[in-house]
Scaffold this motif. Structure first.
Motif, PDB file in Angstrom:
ATOM      1  N   ILE A 115       0.859  -1.180   0.000  1.00 56.94           N
ATOM      2  CA  ILE A 115       0.000   0.000   0.000  1.00 56.94           C
ATOM      3  C   ILE A 115       0.896   1.232   0.000  1.00 56.94           C
ATOM      4  O   ILE A 115       1.849   1.319   0.780  1.00 56.94           O
ATOM      5  CB  ILE A 115      -0.975  -0.011   1.198  1.00 56.94           C
ATOM      6  CG1 ILE A 115      -1.933   1.172   1.118  1.00 56.94           C
ATOM      7  CG2 ILE A 115      -0.237  -0.051   2.530  1.00 56.94           C
ATOM      8  CD1 ILE A 115      -3.120   1.055   2.068  1.00 56.94           C
TER       9      ILE A 115
ATOM     10  N   THR B 157      -7.103  -7.907   2.597  1.00 55.98           N
ATOM     11  CA  THR B 157      -7.193  -6.461   2.367  1.00 55.98           C
ATOM     12  C   THR B 157      -6.141  -5.756   3.210  1.00 55.98           C
ATOM     13  O   THR B 157      -6.096  -5.935   4.435  1.00 55.98           O
ATOM     14  CB  THR B 157      -8.577  -5.922   2.747  1.00 55.98           C
ATOM     15  OG1 THR B 157      -9.585  -6.589   1.985  1.00 55.98           O
ATOM     16  CG2 THR B 157      -8.660  -4.421   2.467  1.00 55.98           C
TER      17      THR B 157
ATOM     18  N   SER C 206      -4.573  -2.145   4.548  1.00 53.75           N
ATOM     19  CA  SER C 206      -4.984  -0.765   4.793  1.00 53.75           C
ATOM     20  C   SER C 206      -3.967  -0.125   5.738  1.00 53.75           C
ATOM     21  O   SER C 206      -3.128  -0.819   6.311  1.00 53.75           O
ATOM     22  CB  SER C 206      -6.390  -0.705   5.397  1.00 53.75           C
ATOM     23  OG  SER C 206      -6.436  -1.384   6.642  1.00 53.75           O
ATOM     24  N   ARG C 207      -4.052   1.189   5.877  1.00 55.50           N
ATOM     25  CA  ARG C 207      -3.120   1.877   6.763  1.00 55.50           C
ATOM     26  C   ARG C 207      -3.789   3.076   7.399  1.00 55.50           C
ATOM     27  O   ARG C 207      -4.725   3.664   6.828  1.00 55.50           O
ATOM     28  CB  ARG C 207      -1.849   2.289   6.025  1.00 55.50           C
ATOM     29  CG  ARG C 207      -2.048   3.287   4.923  1.00 55.50           C
ATOM     30  CD  ARG C 207      -0.782   3.433   4.067  1.00 55.50           C
ATOM     31  NE  ARG C 207       0.256   4.239   4.719  1.00 55.50           N
ATOM     32  CZ  ARG C 207       1.477   4.404   4.217  1.00 55.50           C
ATOM     33  NH1 ARG C 207       1.814   3.802   3.079  1.00 55.50           N
ATOM     34  NH2 ARG C 207       2.353   5.156   4.840  1.00 55.50           N
ATOM     35  N   ASP C 208      -3.308   3.409   8.585  1.00 48.85           N
ATOM     36  CA  ASP C 208      -3.747   4.599   9.289  1.00 48.85           C
ATOM     37  C   ASP C 208      -2.512   5.469   9.443  1.00 48.85           C
ATOM     38  O   ASP C 208      -1.655   5.197  10.304  1.00 48.85           O
ATOM     39  CB  ASP C 208      -4.332   4.214  10.656  1.00 48.85           C
ATOM     40  CG  ASP C 208      -4.900   5.407  11.405  1.00 48.85           C
ATOM     41  OD1 ASP C 208      -4.435   6.546  11.176  1.00 48.85           O
ATOM     42  OD2 ASP C 208      -5.788   5.201  12.238  1.00 48.85           O
TER      43      ASP C 208
ATOM     44  N   GLY D 243      -2.597   5.306  -0.448  1.00 54.55           N
ATOM     45  CA  GLY D 243      -3.610   4.270  -0.359  1.00 54.55           C
ATOM     46  C   GLY D 243      -3.775   3.354  -1.556  1.00 54.55           C
ATOM     47  O   GLY D 243      -4.692   2.521  -1.563  1.00 54.55           O
TER      48      GLY D 243
ATOM     49  N   THR E  92      -3.198   0.117  -3.602  1.00 55.37           N
ATOM     50  CA  THR E  92      -2.863  -1.222  -3.119  1.00 55.37           C
ATOM     51  C   THR E  92      -2.549  -2.175  -4.256  1.00 55.37           C
ATOM     52  O   THR E  92      -2.965  -1.980  -5.405  1.00 55.37           O
ATOM     53  CB  THR E  92      -4.023  -1.806  -2.296  1.00 55.37           C
ATOM     54  OG1 THR E  92      -5.198  -1.864  -3.114  1.00 55.37           O
ATOM     55  CG2 THR E  92      -4.309  -0.952  -1.074  1.00 55.37           C
TER      56      THR E  92
END
Length: 121
Positions: free
Chosen positions: A51, A68, A70-72, A55, A57
């Motif tokens: 990613i 899946t 994802s990142r914060d 965002g 991917t």
């Protein structure tokens, strides 16, 4: 000092789900791409998912539609939601981050220590 700490691995039955987390801490200026890799016994480490900082991917064919990433960015954390797990997903999963430690630092790769995921049939 930069640390990547994974969590969330464990033992699950085939068809089950797990969510891996990887928190990046320490002296960090910016984090670029983040990724998950895995290594099964007797096999080479392979890329599972990536990613970018904005965002975008990408996934290995073997996990498309099931995993899946994802990142914060506020928490410097990357996640891997793994659904419909199969015994062949059994491996040590490693977090990877390409980051710079200060403004003019040349970004390089950092690795976590790995977390075991075991899927029973």
């Amino acid at each position: 000092q930069v640390q990547l700490v994974e969590s969330g691995g464990g033992l699950v039955q085939a068809g089950g789900s797990l969510r891996l987390s990887c928190a990046v801490s320490g002296s960090i200026f910016s984090i670029n791409a983040m990724a998950w890799y895995r290594q099964a016994p007797g096999k080479q480490r392979e890329l599972v998912a990536t990613i970018t900082s904005v965002g975008s991917t990408n996934y290995a064919d073997s996990v498309k539609g099931r995993f899946t990433i994802s990142r914060d960015n506020a928490k410097n954390t990357v996640y891997l939601q793994m659904n419909s797990l199969k015994p062949e997903d059994t491996a040590v999963y490693y977090c990877n981050a390409n980051l710079g430690r200060y403004r003019y630092d040349i970004p390089r790769e950092y690795w976590g220590q790995g977390t075991q995921v075991t899927v029973s049939s």
